[in-house]
Scaffold this motif. Structure first.
Motif, PDB file in Angstrom:
ATOM      1  N   LEU A   9       0.850  -1.182   0.000  1.00 35.43           N
ATOM      2  CA  LEU A   9       0.000   0.000   0.000  1.00 35.43           C
ATOM      3  C   LEU A   9       0.891   1.239   0.000  1.00 35.43           C
ATOM      4  CD1 LEU A   9      -2.912   1.176   0.262  1.00 35.43           C
ATOM      5  CD2 LEU A   9      -2.510   1.215   2.739  1.00 35.43           C
ATOM      6  N   LYS A  10       0.592   2.190  -0.895  1.00 36.04           N
ATOM      7  CA  LYS A  10       1.423   3.384  -0.988  1.00 36.04           C
ATOM      8  C   LYS A  10       0.554   4.604  -1.263  1.00 36.04           C
ATOM      9  CE  LYS A  10       2.495   3.083  -5.970  1.00 36.04           C
ATOM     10  NZ  LYS A  10       3.564   2.906  -6.975  1.00 36.04           N
ATOM     11  N   VAL A  11       1.086   5.769  -0.926  1.00 35.54           N
ATOM     12  CA  VAL A  11       0.456   7.039  -1.244  1.00 35.54           C
ATOM     13  C   VAL A  11       1.395   7.774  -2.202  1.00 35.54           C
ATOM     14  CG1 VAL A  11       1.475   8.177   0.778  1.00 35.54           C
ATOM     15  CG2 VAL A  11      -0.573   9.137  -0.308  1.00 35.54           C
ATOM     16  N   PHE A  12       0.843   8.480  -3.195  1.00 39.27           N
ATOM     17  CA  PHE A  12       1.698   9.076  -4.217  1.00 39.27           C
ATOM     18  C   PHE A  12       1.043  10.321  -4.798  1.00 39.27           C
ATOM     19  CE2 PHE A  12      -1.235   6.468  -6.561  1.00 39.27           C
ATOM     20  CZ  PHE A  12      -1.484   7.182  -7.732  1.00 39.27           C
ATOM     21  N   GLY A  13       1.878  11.110  -5.445  1.00 35.99           N
ATOM     22  CA  GLY A  13       1.426  12.224  -6.260  1.00 35.99           C
ATOM     23  C   GLY A  13       2.207  12.223  -7.553  1.00 35.99           C
ATOM     24  N   GLN A  14       1.552  12.595  -8.661  1.00 35.54           N
ATOM     25  CA  GLN A  14       2.227  12.566  -9.959  1.00 35.54           C
ATOM     26  C   GLN A  14       1.712  13.694 -10.849  1.00 35.54           C
ATOM     27  OE1 GLN A  14      -0.602   9.200 -12.175  1.00 35.54           O
ATOM     28  NE2 GLN A  14       1.496   8.677 -11.608  1.00 35.54           N
ATOM     29  N   VAL A  15       2.580  14.148 -11.719  1.00 39.67           N
ATOM     30  CA  VAL A  15       2.189  15.100 -12.743  1.00 39.67           C
ATOM     31  C   VAL A  15       2.652  14.549 -14.086  1.00 39.67           C
ATOM     32  CG1 VAL A  15       4.291  16.471 -12.383  1.00 39.67           C
ATOM     33  CG2 VAL A  15       2.311  17.493 -13.533  1.00 39.67           C
ATOM     34  N   ILE A  16       1.749  14.549 -15.054  1.00 37.95           N
ATOM     35  CA  ILE A  16       2.010  13.989 -16.377  1.00 37.95           C
ATOM     36  C   ILE A  16       1.771  15.071 -17.427  1.00 37.95           C
ATOM     37  CG2 ILE A  16       1.114  12.380 -18.122  1.00 37.95           C
ATOM     38  CD1 ILE A  16       0.623  10.384 -15.868  1.00 37.95           C
ATOM     39  N   TYR A  17       2.721  15.178 -18.346  1.00 40.65           N
ATOM     40  CA  TYR A  17       2.560  16.063 -19.509  1.00 40.65           C
ATOM     41  C   TYR A  17       2.629  15.200 -20.758  1.00 40.65           C
ATOM     42  CZ  TYR A  17       3.514  19.490 -23.148  1.00 40.65           C
ATOM     43  OH  TYR A  17       3.462  20.230 -24.306  1.00 40.65           O
ATOM     44  N   ARG A  18       1.643  15.357 -21.640  1.00 38.53           N
ATOM     45  CA  ARG A  18       1.582  14.573 -22.875  1.00 38.53           C
ATOM     46  C   ARG A  18       1.284  15.504 -24.040  1.00 38.53           C
ATOM     47  NH1 ARG A  18      -2.234  12.209 -26.251  1.00 38.53           N
ATOM     48  NH2 ARG A  18      -1.764  10.127 -27.079  1.00 38.53           N
ATOM     49  N   SER A  19       2.055  15.359 -25.116  1.00 40.97           N
ATOM     50  CA  SER A  19       1.863  16.205 -26.290  1.00 40.97           C
ATOM     51  C   SER A  19       1.957  15.352 -27.547  1.00 40.97           C
ATOM     52  CB  SER A  19       2.923  17.313 -26.332  1.00 40.97           C
ATOM     53  OG  SER A  19       2.815  18.072 -27.522  1.00 40.97           O
ATOM     54  N   GLN A  20       1.048  15.596 -28.504  1.00 41.20           N
ATOM     55  CA  GLN A  20       1.054  14.878 -29.771  1.00 41.20           C
ATOM     56  C   GLN A  20       0.618  15.841 -30.875  1.00 41.20           C
ATOM     57  OE1 GLN A  20      -1.114  11.208 -29.620  1.00 41.20           O
ATOM     58  NE2 GLN A  20       0.046  10.318 -31.299  1.00 41.20           N
ATOM     59  N   ASN A  21       1.246  15.725 -32.060  1.00 41.22           N
ATOM     60  CA  ASN A  21       0.988  16.686 -33.134  1.00 41.22           C
ATOM     61  C   ASN A  21       0.992  15.984 -34.489  1.00 41.22           C
ATOM     62  OD1 ASN A  21       0.592  19.128 -34.463  1.00 41.22           O
ATOM     63  ND2 ASN A  21       2.792  19.574 -34.560  1.00 41.22           N
ATOM     64  N   PRO A  22      -0.113  15.332 -34.883  1.00 40.73           N
ATOM     65  CA  PRO A  22      -0.158  14.629 -36.179  1.00 40.73           C
ATOM     66  C   PRO A  22      -0.339  15.601 -37.329  1.00 40.73           C
ATOM     67  CG  PRO A  22      -2.280  14.494 -35.100  1.00 40.73           C
ATOM     68  CD  PRO A  22      -1.369  15.193 -34.125  1.00 40.73           C
ATOM     69  N   ARG A  23      -0.049  15.111 -38.530  1.00 40.98           N
ATOM     70  CA  ARG A  23      -0.280  15.927 -39.729  1.00 40.98           C
ATOM     71  C   ARG A  23      -1.765  16.172 -39.949  1.00 40.98           C
ATOM     72  NH1 ARG A  23       3.800  13.158 -44.221  1.00 40.98           N
ATOM     73  NH2 ARG A  23       5.784  13.756 -43.210  1.00 40.98           N
ATOM     74  N   PHE A  24      -2.589  15.135 -39.670  1.00 40.23           N
ATOM     75  CA  PHE A  24      -4.031  15.243 -39.880  1.00 40.23           C
ATOM     76  C   PHE A  24      -4.746  14.793 -38.609  1.00 40.23           C
ATOM     77  CE2 PHE A  24      -2.010  13.909 -43.875  1.00 40.23           C
ATOM     78  CZ  PHE A  24      -2.312  14.988 -44.695  1.00 40.23           C
ATOM     79  N   ASN A  25      -5.732  15.559 -38.191  1.00 42.59           N
ATOM     80  CA  ASN A  25      -6.587  15.137 -37.088  1.00 42.59           C
ATOM     81  C   ASN A  25      -7.709  14.264 -37.631  1.00 42.59           C
ATOM     82  OD1 ASN A  25      -5.205  16.550 -35.062  1.00 42.59           O
ATOM     83  ND2 ASN A  25      -6.364  18.427 -35.463  1.00 42.59           N
ATOM     84  N   ASN A  26      -7.951  13.146 -36.981  1.00 45.58           N
ATOM     85  CA  ASN A  26      -9.054  12.279 -37.375  1.00 45.58           C
ATOM     86  C   ASN A  26      -9.642  11.624 -36.128  1.00 45.58           C
ATOM     87  OD1 ASN A  26      -7.313  10.067 -36.756  1.00 45.58           O
ATOM     88  ND2 ASN A  26      -6.491  10.131 -38.852  1.00 45.58           N
ATOM     89  N   ASP A  27     -10.455  10.586 -36.317  1.00 44.72           N
ATOM     90  CA  ASP A  27     -11.125   9.956 -35.175  1.00 44.72           C
ATOM     91  C   ASP A  27     -10.165   9.172 -34.286  1.00 44.72           C
ATOM     92  OD1 ASP A  27     -13.535  10.971 -36.030  1.00 44.72           O
ATOM     93  OD2 ASP A  27     -14.100   9.153 -37.139  1.00 44.72           O
ATOM     94  N   VAL A  28      -8.987   8.871 -34.807  1.00 43.49           N
ATOM     95  CA  VAL A  28      -8.036   8.048 -34.059  1.00 43.49           C
ATOM     96  C   VAL A  28      -7.020   8.905 -33.318  1.00 43.49           C
ATOM     97  CG1 VAL A  28      -6.232   6.291 -34.266  1.00 43.49           C
ATOM     98  CG2 VAL A  28      -8.330   6.107 -35.618  1.00 43.49           C
ATOM     99  N   VAL A  29      -6.558   9.987 -33.935  1.00 47.22           N
ATOM    100  CA  VAL A  29      -5.498  10.800 -33.335  1.00 47.22           C
ATOM    101  C   VAL A  29      -5.765  12.268 -33.629  1.00 47.22           C
ATOM    102  CG1 VAL A  29      -4.035  10.554 -35.388  1.00 47.22           C
ATOM    103  CG2 VAL A  29      -2.997  11.154 -33.204  1.00 47.22           C
ATOM    104  N   ARG A  30      -5.375  13.128 -32.680  1.00 48.75           N
ATOM    105  CA  ARG A  30      -5.519  14.559 -32.898  1.00 48.75           C
ATOM    106  C   ARG A  30      -4.436  15.290 -32.119  1.00 48.75           C
ATOM    107  NH1 ARG A  30     -11.140  15.745 -29.591  1.00 48.75           N
ATOM    108  NH2 ARG A  30     -10.219  16.085 -27.533  1.00 48.75           N
ATOM    109  N   GLY A  31      -4.098  16.472 -32.600  1.00 43.54           N
ATOM    110  CA  GLY A  31      -3.091  17.260 -31.918  1.00 43.54           C
ATOM    111  C   GLY A  31      -3.611  17.798 -30.602  1.00 43.54           C
ATOM    112  N   GLU A  32      -2.850  17.613 -29.545  1.00 44.58           N
ATOM    113  CA  GLU A  32      -3.271  18.085 -28.229  1.00 44.58           C
ATOM    114  C   GLU A  32      -2.096  18.043 -27.265  1.00 44.58           C
ATOM    115  OE1 GLU A  32      -6.298  15.495 -26.745  1.00 44.58           O
ATOM    116  OE2 GLU A  32      -5.100  13.691 -27.021  1.00 44.58           O
ATOM    117  N   SER A  33      -2.170  18.884 -26.256  1.00 42.34           N
ATOM    118  CA  SER A  33      -1.201  18.882 -25.165  1.00 42.34           C
ATOM    119  C   SER A  33      -1.982  18.842 -23.858  1.00 42.34           C
ATOM    120  CB  SER A  33      -0.305  20.121 -25.213  1.00 42.34           C
ATOM    121  OG  SER A  33       0.493  20.127 -26.381  1.00 42.34           O
TER     122      SER A  33
END
Length: 704
Positions: A661-685
């Motif tokens: 058993l543990k207690v934790f804190g986390q921060v996550i940054y995720r960025s993606q930038n495709p050529r085309f946005n569609n139903d599967v992938v889109r640019g976002e941070s």
């Protein structure tokens, strides 16, 4: 007639009196002046006083109250006390009574018809012993009981068990960290395993580290688990304090068995900055581990969960939705039901039973996850997929470690569902690890998948644990199975620096590679990495650098059911294929504290799916090779190219090292930038801040 009747009555009473005079109890010094009919009471009274004076009652924080000891003993022809058997719930009480019994003096021997004989007794002694106390006498005898026991051994044993109240004497409180010395499985956890591997990867060790999960016994050969647990103990006076900080919640052990039970949670709450979503996870679980004798171990965990995830992960869940109306599949967990308001309700169950017929072999039947490799990712077999049923055979001897895995998998997509039920496929996997030198390890693997069509079921061609599957696949039809081959390697430069790698070949065509024309048949993947333990001379700091590259169309198949996946989740890398990535990880542990820093950069190739372009570019392993963009000219990262960055910082504290058993804190940054946005992938941070209290028995992989 009256005279005869009176004579018979007098004769009867004389015989009884004579019989009484023929039998005499053992005599303590203080009982010699007693009449014959008082010797029995005097014997028991003196015996109680003697034992009470010699018995030392255990003094512990959890004091022992309202218990008893059952003893079976005899007084022999020389008047010596001979202990036969002692039973008590507490081992300390039993040991104390044995020591007290050894201090009994020699007495006058019991007699029968005037001659010394043996006399045997079964007594129950209340604990703690009090002044003017007494025994509960179950039986005593004036016969030569040694002779009687030889004739009536079975009857006497059953009578003793009944008299001794067998249920109340079953030992259940003998648990002494039995789990750490058993063949029970250590749940898969990146943070937990990195410390074990630091010890197992020292130069000269004959350890094999690729096949996971490990067992406690195996790790304990190289890493002192008991010393680690001892170093993490906290001083706690109360039962609740010990259970919260040091011990399993429920611990039971006797002579030939043990098991532990831990209730657990995975409670998380966070905030996704991009989608402005308050995230949470609410898991209640129970985790059980145990053993019977020295050859059988078992374990199970049951989890019931509800969760709302950050936007990018929620879309990942929904993209994997199975046929039948359920809204999605939580990667690594399983099919989720709709909980309303973007909440997913998902259960998880795992379990196994392991039989060890000898020190060389393990046979295991279960439902769980597996990982093969020394890296953060595996291009062979990973725990990215939800648990699945399996039978595993493992043999360790000489410098070899050989694993055979038989599994049953599912394809749950709507386009392949038959008769309203998910499509079944099977996989058999072989992995041979060889410590070629004290520094170099070489591994060979092969796996084959086939679908359950034409009532084929589990194909007996693939039961042979020593066979080469490529030839069998050709015999059963190239579209009837999907075979993968590959190699792994590990080299120990020093006790602290280890390099590792993997090469996976899927429907590999050597001629296509030689021509260098970018053939779609060049379906391959490789990994290279290095781990630095005690980095920068800081104990318990591990730094890891890893590079993975997977060509397009790898893990896919022209028979789409035979993709290298289970329930819409990849069996190897979570990104599927058609990508490269670089990973840098730092892990630090200090006592119960830990920290993680992780950065991932890569490029991924998706299908375009716009403007009428529906071609298969090789990234989606569920696509059909028949829809490929071309036979030649294929390059790693093609199609809808997107760069990818993932950063992760986490700090935590292990509340209980037994239950994890543990207690934790986390921060996550995720960025993606495709050529085309569609139903599967889109640019976002996205920035995701998350806090939690969790029992660490499964990995979460949010870097997708």
């Amino acid at each position: 007639m009256k005279f005869l009747f009176t004579f018979l009555i007098l004769l009867f009473f004389n015989l009884i009196s004579a019989q009484s005079d023929m039998e005499r109890f053992p005599v303590f010094d203080g009982c010699k002046e007693k009449a014959s009919d008082q010797l029995e009471d005097c014997f028991y009274a003196r015996l109680y006083v003697q034992l009470k004076d010699s018995y030392r009652h255990p003094v512990k924080k959890d004091s022992i109250k309202n218990q008893s000891v059952t003893i079976r003993f005899e007084v022999d022809r020389e008047g010596k006390f001979v202990l036969i058997r002692t039973d008590a719930l507490k081992a300390s009480v039993k040991e104390g009574m044995i020591k007290a019994f050894e201090n009994l003096p020699q007495v006058e021997a019991p007699t029968f018809n005037g001659a010394p004989t043996y006399m045997q007794f079964i007594l129950n002694i209340p604990i703690p012993m009090k002044d003017f106390g007494s025994f509960q006498v179950y039986s005593s005898s004036n016969k030569d009981l040694k002779k009687q026991n030889r004739k009536e051994e079975e009857e006497d044993s059953l009578a003793f068990a009944k008299a001794n109240e067998e249920y109340s004497t079953i030992l259940t409180d003998q648990y002494d960290r039995n789990q750490l010395r058993s063949d029970a499985i250590i749940p898969l956890s990146y943070q937990r395993y990195h410390r074990y591997e630091a010890a197992m990867n020292r130069v000269g060790n004959n350890a094999h580290t690729a096949v996971k999960p490990y067992t406690f016994n195996y790790v304990d050969q190289y890493f002192d688990l008991e010393a680690e647990r001892e170093s993490l103990l906290k001083e706690r006076e109360t039962w609740l304090g010990r259970k919260w900080s040091n011990e399993h919640f429920f611990e039971v052990a006797g002579k030939d068995y043990w098991f532990v039970v831990d209730p657990g949670v995975d409670l998380q709450v966070g905030r996704d900055s991009r989608d402005e979503v308050t995230t949470y996870n609410n898991t209640r679980l129970v985790h059980v581990s145990g053993g019977i004798g020295s050859q059988i171990t078992f374990g199970t965990s049951i989890q019931e969960s509800q969760g709302r995830f950050p936007g990018y992960f929620e879309r990942e869940v929904r993209l994997r939705a199975p046929d039948g109306g359920n809204p999605g599949i939580v990667p690594g967990r399983g099919i989720a039901e709709d909980g309303g308001e973007n909440i997913f309700d998902y259960p998880v169950a795992t379990g196994y039973i392991n039989y060890k017929p000898s020190k060389y072999f393990d046979l295991q039947l279960g439902h769980g996850q597996h990982f093969i490799g020394d890296g953060y990712r595996s291009l062979v077999l990973s725990d990215n997929s939800q648990p699945f049923p399996y039978f595993k055979l493992n043999a360790k001897f000489w410098k070899l470690d050989y694993t055979v895995l038989y599994t049953s998998l599912r394809d749950v997509r709507s386009e392949v569902t038959a008769d309203d039920s998910f499509r079944t496929k099977f996989m058999t996997h072989h992995y041979l690890s060889w410590n070629a030198t004290k520094r170099l390890n070489i591994g060979l693997f092969e796996s084959v998948l086939w679908q359950d069509d034409n009532q084929r079921g589990f194909d007996f061609n693939y039961l042979n644990p020593m066979i080469f599957y490529q030839s069998i696949e050709l015999q059963t039809g190239s579209r009837g199975g999907n075979a993968l081959l590959g190699f792994t390697a590990k080299y120990k430069f020093t006790d602290f620096i280890t390099a590792y790698g993997q090469l996976t070949l899927d429907e590999f065509s050597g001629a296509s590679v030689v021509r260098g024309a970018g053939s779609y048949q060049n379906k391959s993947a490789y990994q290279v990495g290095v781990k630095w333990q005690n980095a920068f001379k800081l104990p318990n700091l591990m730094v890891q650098l890893e590079y993975n590259r997977v060509r397009p169309y790898t893990y896919s198949h022209n028979t789409v059911v035979l993709n290298y996946a289970n329930s819409n989740q990849a069996l190897a890398h979570p990104w599927g294929a058609n990508f490269y990535e670089t990973i840098l990880i730092g892990r630090y542990t200090k006592d119960r504290w830990y920290g993680i820093a992780k950065a991932i950069y890569g490029e991924r190739g998706y299908d375009i799916l716009l403007h009428g372009d529906t071609a298969f570019y090789g990234g989606n392993i569920y696509g059909s090779e028949d829809d490929r963009i071309s036979d030649n000219g294929n390059e790693t990262v093609q199609g809808n190219i997107s760069n990818f960055f993932f950063g992760h910082l986490e700090a935590g504290y292990v509340i209980n090292p037994a239950s994890r058993l543990k207690v934790f804190g986390q921060v996550i940054y995720r960025s993606q930038n495709p050529r085309f946005n569609n139903d599967v992938v889109r640019g976002e941070s996205t920035v995701w801040l998350n806090f939690g209290l969790r029992t660490d028995i499964m990995n979460w992989s949010f870097d997708r």
